[in-house]
Write a protein that holds these residues in place. Sequence first.
Motif, PDB file in Angstrom:
ATOM      1  N   VAL A  73      -0.628  65.544 -29.578  1.00 36.95           N
ATOM      2  CA  VAL A  73      -2.011  66.040 -29.569  1.00 36.95           C
ATOM      3  C   VAL A  73      -2.069  67.434 -30.184  1.00 36.95           C
ATOM      4  O   VAL A  73      -2.922  67.742 -31.028  1.00 36.95           O
ATOM      5  N   ARG A  74      -1.147  68.298 -29.774  1.00 38.81           N
ATOM      6  CA  ARG A  74      -1.123  69.657 -30.315  1.00 38.81           C
ATOM      7  C   ARG A  74      -0.753  69.645 -31.800  1.00 38.81           C
ATOM      8  O   ARG A  74      -1.314  70.408 -32.600  1.00 38.81           O
ATOM      9  N   ALA A  75       0.180  68.780 -32.175  1.00 39.09           N
ATOM     10  CA  ALA A  75       0.578  68.691 -33.577  1.00 39.09           C
ATOM     11  C   ALA A  75      -0.614  68.332 -34.457  1.00 39.09           C
ATOM     12  O   ALA A  75      -0.822  68.927 -35.529  1.00 39.09           O
ATOM     13  N   ALA A  76      -1.398  67.337 -34.002  1.00 39.81           N
ATOM     14  CA  ALA A  76      -2.569  66.926 -34.778  1.00 39.81           C
ATOM     15  C   ALA A  76      -3.593  68.052 -34.865  1.00 39.81           C
ATOM     16  O   ALA A  76      -4.213  68.274 -35.915  1.00 39.81           O
ATOM     17  N   HIS A  77      -3.774  68.780 -33.777  1.00 39.65           N
ATOM     18  CA  HIS A  77      -4.740  69.887 -33.753  1.00 39.65           C
ATOM     19  C   HIS A  77      -4.327  70.984 -34.742  1.00 39.65           C
ATOM     20  O   HIS A  77      -5.164  71.525 -35.478  1.00 39.65           O
ATOM     21  N   ILE A  78      -3.044  71.313 -34.777  1.00 37.22           N
ATOM     22  CA  ILE A  78      -2.562  72.348 -35.704  1.00 37.22           C
ATOM     23  C   ILE A  78      -2.690  71.858 -37.141  1.00 37.22           C
ATOM     24  O   ILE A  78      -3.106  72.606 -38.045  1.00 37.22           O
ATOM     25  N   LEU A  79      -2.345  70.590 -37.379  1.00 37.41           N
ATOM     26  CA  LEU A  79      -2.393  70.048 -38.734  1.00 37.41           C
ATOM     27  C   LEU A  79      -3.811  70.062 -39.289  1.00 37.41           C
ATOM     28  O   LEU A  79      -4.013  70.237 -40.499  1.00 37.41           O
ATOM     29  N   GLU A  80      -4.802  69.884 -38.420  1.00 41.26           N
ATOM     30  CA  GLU A  80      -6.199  69.916 -38.858  1.00 41.26           C
ATOM     31  C   GLU A  80      -6.585  71.272 -39.450  1.00 41.26           C
ATOM     32  O   GLU A  80      -7.531  71.373 -40.239  1.00 41.26           O
ATOM     33  N   GLN A  81      -5.867  72.313 -39.072  1.00 41.71           N
ATOM     34  CA  GLN A  81      -6.178  73.667 -39.549  1.00 41.71           C
ATOM     35  C   GLN A  81      -5.525  73.976 -40.893  1.00 41.71           C
ATOM     36  O   GLN A  81      -5.711  75.065 -41.442  1.00 41.71           O
ATOM     37  N   VAL A  82      -4.750  73.034 -41.419  1.00 41.01           N
ATOM     38  CA  VAL A  82      -4.055  73.253 -42.696  1.00 41.01           C
ATOM     39  C   VAL A  82      -4.923  72.702 -43.831  1.00 41.01           C
ATOM     40  O   VAL A  82      -5.252  71.512 -43.843  1.00 41.01           O
ATOM     41  N   PRO A  83      -5.306  73.525 -44.812  1.00 36.04           N
ATOM     42  CA  PRO A  83      -6.126  73.068 -45.946  1.00 36.04           C
ATOM     43  C   PRO A  83      -5.270  72.287 -46.954  1.00 36.04           C
ATOM     44  O   PRO A  83      -4.775  72.851 -47.945  1.00 36.04           O
ATOM     45  N   VAL A  84      -5.090  71.001 -46.710  1.00 35.69           N
ATOM     46  CA  VAL A  84      -4.135  70.191 -47.480  1.00 35.69           C
ATOM     47  C   VAL A  84      -4.438  70.227 -48.973  1.00 35.69           C
ATOM     48  O   VAL A  84      -3.519  70.337 -49.805  1.00 35.69           O
ATOM     49  N   GLU A  85      -5.700  70.151 -49.353  1.00 32.77           N
ATOM     50  CA  GLU A  85      -6.039  70.082 -50.769  1.00 32.77           C
ATOM     51  C   GLU A  85      -5.736  71.378 -51.504  1.00 32.77           C
ATOM     52  O   GLU A  85      -5.683  71.403 -52.734  1.00 32.77           O
ATOM     53  N   GLN A  86      -5.541  72.463 -50.793  1.00 36.00           N
ATOM     54  CA  GLN A  86      -5.209  73.748 -51.424  1.00 36.00           C
ATOM     55  C   GLN A  86      -3.695  73.951 -51.541  1.00 36.00           C
ATOM     56  O   GLN A  86      -3.244  74.962 -52.099  1.00 36.00           O
ATOM     57  N   LEU A  87      -2.906  73.008 -51.008  1.00 36.61           N
ATOM     58  CA  LEU A  87      -1.453  73.149 -51.024  1.00 36.61           C
ATOM     59  C   LEU A  87      -0.875  72.636 -52.338  1.00 36.61           C
ATOM     60  O   LEU A  87      -1.525  71.929 -53.106  1.00 36.61           O
TER      61      LEU A  87
END
Length: 606
Positions: A73-87
């Motif tokens: 649950v925490r992993a998914a929450h943190i991953l949501e904060q990562v701007p994937v398209e900008q990576l």
Amino acid sequence: MIACLRLFTALCLAALLAACASSPSSSLGELPRTPDASIEQLLEQATTSKTPEEAALLRLSAADLAYQQKDNVRAAHILEQVPVEQLKPAQQIFASTLSAELAMSRNQPKAALTALSHPSLARLGELPDEQQRRTRSVQAKVLEANGQSLAAAQARVDLAPLLSGNAASDNQNAIWNLVAALPSDQLQSASTGDSTLAGWASLALAVKNAGTLEQQQVAIETWRGQHPEHPAALQLPLALVKLKEMASQPLTKIALLLPQEGQLAGVARALRDGFMAAHFQAQQAGQKPPAVEVFDSSRITSLDDFYRQAQAAGVQLVVGPLEKPLVKQLAARPQLPITTLALNYSDAGQSGPAQLFQFGLAAEDEAREVSRRAHADGMVRAVALVPRGEWGDRVLKAFRQDWEAKGGTLLAAEHVDQPVALAQQIADLFQLRQSEGRAKSLQNTVGGNVSAQPSRRQDIDFIFLAATPQQGQQIKPTLNFQYAGDVPVYATSHLYSASGDVNQYNDMNGIRFCETPWLLDTNNALRQQVVSQWPQANGSLGRLYAMGIDAYSLAPRLGQLKALPDNRIEGFSGSLSMNPKQRIERQLPWAEFSGGQIVRLPDTPR
């Protein structure tokens, strides 16, 4: 002192940043790694990072660390904060892989497949082996979970060069399990060319097309000669190694254990005659079938004594018993001295020893067959009509479980008992009385006569029917009378008497039903031979003759079906396979009552 602490903190944070990235690449970007730090430290540093890329790397590392610690649950929450398209691509691949892993942990294979469809995965082959292993492993699992077996096998073929030791062997066996489960037409199209996957497909096709264990061994060795450098030729999958061991131990003697007295004597006689007819046909074909010795189970006082007697007689396989109490006794034992194919089933929750296999004409198989066919036909919402009593309850439960597992909905069910109540039960299923009530209320409101025809509920896609021919003759006309004649009806074989009674068939016009190949495919030479000797095998009793013949076909191939659970035997009682509880399951062909005749329908796609 304070200055020293500040310097120490700065050094630690610098070390964290350094630990979070692999060697930089101008086009791919840096890959995050799990550092020697806590999730909190990583997130805190991300908030004060000088660049968005540094912050994203730290958050990716924190999300991955939470996943490794099983805090999904925490992993998914943190991953949501990562701007994937900008990576950059390497980071996008890492994020997509982690997203797919998290989706699979939530049993959401479609979401995982979407995550792995990111364009960045086109550059997966440029990444370090460790990341490729991780991504290709989850790719294979996701594709398999979405029913894309061939694509999953290709993902594992791509994964194979990155593995060694037990992991390589496990992957090899997984590739085989995937291709062995494919139908022949898919294997045929996939086996062309000289790719590694084509080699796997041609091996699976060769094994599938060979009937006996001996024929399969010849097919495997021929294939190895044609593909000497293929990974499967260098190291056979475990299932095929087991087949080789079985072929070296041929079956030479069978004990046929059936009751010759009592209520089941007639059933046993049909089973025995079918079994022996198959045995004699094998002899006439020039084969060397195992010897068969018949034992009377109705005279058994001790199963232990019977097995001792059978062992002394050199028996390698027992076929029987038929009586359910005896089958339940066998299923309760930790092990059996001789491999046994029981001709009935123990209770549903009873597992049984490794030496016990079970086969019968289970009504539950047919309920699941109706579910499979209706789902293939695009149906979603069902109602059910089943007989009152324990048999009807079992059939309804099997249908409900399979239907709901496929995403279908069972809106309502009625247990048919007395014919006089049938019209009311069908009216209740289709809510006709509510329609009549609305019409009456309208008439009372406006006064006078109001012309209104009752209307049924419109959310029912089909009816699941388990009933006798006599009940079916009453049910279909009643459906027509109750304004539900246009609703498709899918029935089990119990509806079909095989009597040739045109009037009976006309009364059930339009009903689709599953049935044994024995009663639908009448041109087989062995069937004609059996019917000429036992005319009763031409009617509904023929299902038992078919089961006896299929028991004979199963006898030498139990180990084969256990080793290759996706293999099937095309029998007279259905297309036979083995489930993990070592119970034989049947899939059946379909027919329809039409104009007083029986019309064969195309088989349900597998």
